[in-house]
Design an enzyme around this catalytic site. Structure first.
Site, PDB file in Angstrom:
ATOM      1  N   GLY A   1       0.857  -1.176   0.000  1.00  0.00           N
ATOM      2  CA  GLY A   1       0.000   0.000   0.000  1.00  0.00           C
ATOM      3  C   GLY A   1       0.891   1.223   0.000  1.00  0.00           C
ATOM      4  O   GLY A   1       2.118   1.120  -0.079  1.00  0.00           O
TER       5      GLY A   1
ATOM      6  N   GLY B   1       3.048   3.269   1.489  1.00  0.00           N
ATOM      7  CA  GLY B   1       3.785   3.218   2.732  1.00  0.00           C
ATOM      8  C   GLY B   1       4.521   4.490   3.073  1.00  0.00           C
ATOM      9  O   GLY B   1       5.002   4.652   4.191  1.00  0.00           O
ATOM     10  N   ARG B   2       4.637   5.387   2.105  1.00  0.00           N
ATOM     11  CA  ARG B   2       5.321   6.662   2.371  1.00  0.00           C
ATOM     12  C   ARG B   2       4.743   7.792   1.532  1.00  0.00           C
ATOM     13  O   ARG B   2       5.325   8.869   1.450  1.00  0.00           O
ATOM     14  CB  ARG B   2       6.811   6.532   2.094  1.00  0.00           C
ATOM     15  CG  ARG B   2       7.105   6.081   0.683  1.00  0.00           C
ATOM     16  CD  ARG B   2       8.578   6.000   0.424  1.00  0.00           C
ATOM     17  NE  ARG B   2       8.827   5.378  -0.868  1.00  0.00           N
ATOM     18  CZ  ARG B   2       9.977   5.461  -1.507  1.00  0.00           C
ATOM     19  NH1 ARG B   2      10.965   6.144  -0.993  1.00  0.00           N
ATOM     20  NH2 ARG B   2      10.146   4.864  -2.664  1.00  0.00           N
TER      21      ARG B   2
ATOM     22  N   LYS C   1       4.996  12.189  -2.056  1.00  0.00           N
ATOM     23  CA  LYS C   1       5.852  11.038  -1.770  1.00  0.00           C
ATOM     24  C   LYS C   1       6.875  11.414  -0.698  1.00  0.00           C
ATOM     25  O   LYS C   1       7.583  12.423  -0.833  1.00  0.00           O
ATOM     26  CB  LYS C   1       6.562  10.594  -3.048  1.00  0.00           C
ATOM     27  CG  LYS C   1       7.236   9.236  -2.963  1.00  0.00           C
ATOM     28  CD  LYS C   1       7.652   8.786  -4.356  1.00  0.00           C
ATOM     29  CE  LYS C   1       8.262   7.388  -4.330  1.00  0.00           C
ATOM     30  NZ  LYS C   1       8.617   6.918  -5.691  1.00  0.00           N
TER      31      LYS C   1
ATOM     32  N   ASP D   1      10.030   3.797   7.360  1.00  0.00           N
ATOM     33  CA  ASP D   1       9.802   4.993   8.157  1.00  0.00           C
ATOM     34  C   ASP D   1       8.899   6.002   7.454  1.00  0.00           C
ATOM     35  O   ASP D   1       8.648   7.086   7.974  1.00  0.00           O
ATOM     36  CB  ASP D   1      11.133   5.665   8.523  1.00  0.00           C
ATOM     37  CG  ASP D   1      11.983   6.005   7.300  1.00  0.00           C
ATOM     38  OD1 ASP D   1      11.451   5.982   6.167  1.00  0.00           O
ATOM     39  OD2 ASP D   1      13.183   6.302   7.475  1.00  0.00           O
ATOM     40  N   GLY D   2       8.426   5.636   6.260  1.00  0.00           N
ATOM     41  CA  GLY D   2       7.514   6.519   5.549  1.00  0.00           C
ATOM     42  C   GLY D   2       8.171   7.710   4.890  1.00  0.00           C
ATOM     43  O   GLY D   2       7.480   8.611   4.408  1.00  0.00           O
TER      44      GLY D   2
ATOM     45  N   ARG E   1       4.073  14.366  -6.996  1.00  0.00           N
ATOM     46  CA  ARG E   1       3.913  13.609  -8.241  1.00  0.00           C
ATOM     47  C   ARG E   1       2.498  13.796  -8.782  1.00  0.00           C
ATOM     48  O   ARG E   1       1.519  13.734  -8.029  1.00  0.00           O
ATOM     49  CB  ARG E   1       4.188  12.125  -8.001  1.00  0.00           C
ATOM     50  CG  ARG E   1       4.067  11.278  -9.262  1.00  0.00           C
ATOM     51  CD  ARG E   1       4.635   9.893  -9.053  1.00  0.00           C
ATOM     52  NE  ARG E   1       3.927   9.129  -8.044  1.00  0.00           N
ATOM     53  CZ  ARG E   1       4.391   8.001  -7.502  1.00  0.00           C
ATOM     54  NH1 ARG E   1       5.581   7.539  -7.861  1.00  0.00           N
ATOM     55  NH2 ARG E   1       3.689   7.346  -6.606  1.00  0.00           N
TER      56      ARG E   1
ATOM     57  N   ARG F   1      -3.066   0.787  -9.675  1.00  0.00           N
ATOM     58  CA  ARG F   1      -2.048  -0.149 -10.161  1.00  0.00           C
ATOM     59  C   ARG F   1      -2.659  -1.525 -10.400  1.00  0.00           C
ATOM     60  O   ARG F   1      -3.764  -1.808  -9.936  1.00  0.00           O
ATOM     61  CB  ARG F   1      -0.932  -0.267  -9.118  1.00  0.00           C
ATOM     62  CG  ARG F   1      -0.438   1.058  -8.562  1.00  0.00           C
ATOM     63  CD  ARG F   1       0.041   0.924  -7.118  1.00  0.00           C
ATOM     64  NE  ARG F   1       0.359   2.217  -6.515  1.00  0.00           N
ATOM     65  CZ  ARG F   1       1.596   2.699  -6.376  1.00  0.00           C
ATOM     66  NH1 ARG F   1       2.626   1.993  -6.773  1.00  0.00           N
ATOM     67  NH2 ARG F   1       1.799   3.889  -5.828  1.00  0.00           N
TER      68      ARG F   1
ATOM     69  N   ASP G   1       2.854  -3.995  -8.445  1.00  0.00           N
ATOM     70  CA  ASP G   1       2.416  -2.789  -7.738  1.00  0.00           C
ATOM     71  C   ASP G   1       3.063  -1.532  -8.305  1.00  0.00           C
ATOM     72  O   ASP G   1       2.717  -0.416  -7.894  1.00  0.00           O
ATOM     73  CB  ASP G   1       2.698  -2.895  -6.234  1.00  0.00           C
ATOM     74  CG  ASP G   1       4.163  -3.170  -5.939  1.00  0.00           C
ATOM     75  OD1 ASP G   1       4.654  -4.240  -6.336  1.00  0.00           O
ATOM     76  OD2 ASP G   1       4.809  -2.314  -5.311  1.00  0.00           O
TER      77      ASP G   1
END
Length: 489
Positions: A88, A90-91, A111, A123-124, A174, A181, A250
């Site tokens: 998913g 994650g960051r 991002k 840690d994202g 972005r 996806r 993904d």
């Protein structure tokens, strides 16, 4: 006058159920500042040409902004061929959608925004070096005309982030027509959430493939569109010598746009076995493997869509992939060689060219650019790119003889000047070589962002003769060839 006046926002994805995402606010970095702002792209959305503190504070998550509705998407995917359900955003966070002046809606994705429920052991955060690489490459690909996501802006900070060494956190804004996806459909299939999967397919058709509603089997038509767009994207990658490095499902966009730039690389010396990701020990994502992997990924998507689409329709669509890829690749390579008509022996001419490039470790981009300059430069410039000059000379004689068979729409022989002028619009003089990106990163890590912005401007017009930038068209130094890049970012 508000700087946001005239900018239109929406958030269609957030109107779906909680099965699709988790709402979460960005976690601001310390002392965030601009590295780059994509002025030309910003103006296409009604944003200011020059971004100040107000824009910075909103996009970095330091200030709440009513039109934004931050969320982390949930998806899954096959990573190096192995299914992973625990994926998913994650960051990164989807902040909203923003309308382009042509009416198209684009996701705004931040991002490096911090921890989410899908961060796993991470840690994202994103670091400056990887953010610079994605910013530059997405814009370089856009300049080349290759389907891609875009980069609106980039920020760095004083927040320490630990990878192989201590680095600093950075943020990338972005833009993409969608962040959906292959892995979104896989997630709902493997968790047996078939009503959610059907809803997602319905929304994909509504938002991106409305023409599918006019046919008898809209889901099958949707999948065929995805196959077609993916084939076209891969054809561009192969024709322009681009290696993605992490073609997990993904990282595959349903719109066939290059997505999630990590350990990518453009070919320097032509090597079909080129591996740009140092974590790819088996060469699964080597340059020459990209068409095969794309088909594998599409097959994984087909399996996930099997509750919605009959098997024979899935197989029929998959059967069109290689045909479409070959068709588009041939079209692109013919443009690069200036051979628009078809002659029976053309296939062998192409084969011997690739053999020549491989055997001589010839620089891929420079070879085609020199071919497109035969109206102004000596043929020796092409020959000298090869170690075996005799073989190069023989191939070039054969190629030039073939060029003499080219005729225009009126049946007249195409002149050297006309052919080369068109070829220069298909063969870039400038590409984002890994060593150029690294030099920009080195300066950026010292607080000097001038090289990042200089490269970004240069790569907007890669086909033009920009004499003041000729040093960027030089062949790479030995240390800069075949650099292997880490996934760590």
């Amino acid at each position: 006058m508000s700087i946001w006046k005239g900018v239109r926002f929406t958030h269609r994805f957030s109107e779906l159920s909680s099965a699709f995402f988790t709402n979460i606010a960005p976690q601001p970095l310390d002392n965030t500042r601009w590295v780059a702002w994509n002025r030309e792209l910003a103006l296409q959305f009604g944003l200011p040409e020059h971004a100040g503190d107000e824009v910075l504070n909103v996009f970095s998550g330091q200030e709440d902004f009513a039109p934004f509705f931050p969320l982390a998407m949930k998806y899954a995917g096959h990573q190096f061929g192995v299914y992973n359900p625990d994926l998913g955003d994650g960051r990164g966070l989807l902040l909203a959608e923003m309308q382009h002046k042509d009416g198209t809606w684009f996701d705004i994705h931040l991002k490096g925004a911090g921890l989410t429920p899908y961060s796993r052991m991470g840690d994202g955060r994103a670091v400056l070096r990887s953010t610079v690489r994605e910013y530059l490459c997405s814009e370089a690909m856009a300049g080349l005309g290759i389907p891609t996501t875009r980069a609106l802006g980039m920020m760095d900070s004083d927040t320490p982030v630990y990878r192989e060494k201590m680095e600093y956190g950075a943020l990338l804004i972005r833009l993409a027509e969608t962040h959906i996806r292959f892995g979104h459909f896989e997630h709902f299939f493997y968790t047996n959430q078939l009503s959610e999967q059907k809803l997602l397919a319905d929304k994909v058709i509504e938002w991106h493939f409305p023409q599918c509603l006019a046919v008898e089997k809209p889901y099958a038509e949707m999948f065929e569109c995805i196959v077609d767009k993916t084939a076209v994207m891969i054809a561009y990658w192969q024709a322009y010598g681009f290696a993605h490095g992490v073609m997990n499902t993904d990282n595959m966009s349903i719109l066939g746009q290059t997505f999630d730039y990590g350990p990518f690389g453009f070919l320097d010396d032509y090597d079909p076995n080129y591996i740009c990701n140092h974590s790819d020990y088996q060469g699964r994502y080597a340059f020459e493997q990209q068409p095969r992997v794309a088909l594998w990924n599409l097959s994984a998507l087909a399996h996930a869509l099997s509750p919605l689409i009959e098997r024979e329709d899935l197989e029929a669509a998959l059967g069109k992939f290689e045909v479409r890829l070959s068709q588009k690749f041939s079209e692109l390579m013919r443009a690069k060689l200036g051979l628009h008509t078809k002659v029976s022996d053309d296939g062998r001419l192409f084969e011997t060219m690739f053999e020549l490039l491989h055997q001589n470790k010839t620089d891929y981009t420079r070879f085609f650019r020199e071919l497109s300059c035969l109206d102004i430069n000596s043929p020796q410039a092409v020959i000298d790119l090869c170690i075996d000059r005799e073989a190069a000379s023989a191939w070039l004689d054969r190629y030039l003889a073939r060029c003499e068979l080219e005729v225009d729409e009126q049946g007249e022989c195409v002149s050297v000047e006309s052919r080369c002028a068109k070829m220069r619009q298909a063969n870039p003089k400038y590409i984002l070589r890994n060593y150029l990106a690294q030099l920009a990163i080195d300066k950026a890590e010292e607080g000097d962002f001038s090289e990042v912005n200089r490269l970004a401007e240069l790569l907007k017009r890669p086909y033009d003769e920009q004499m003041e930038w000729d040093e960027y068209a030089k062949l790479p130094p030995e240390w800069g060839k075949k650099m292997e890049i880490s996934c760590s970012s």
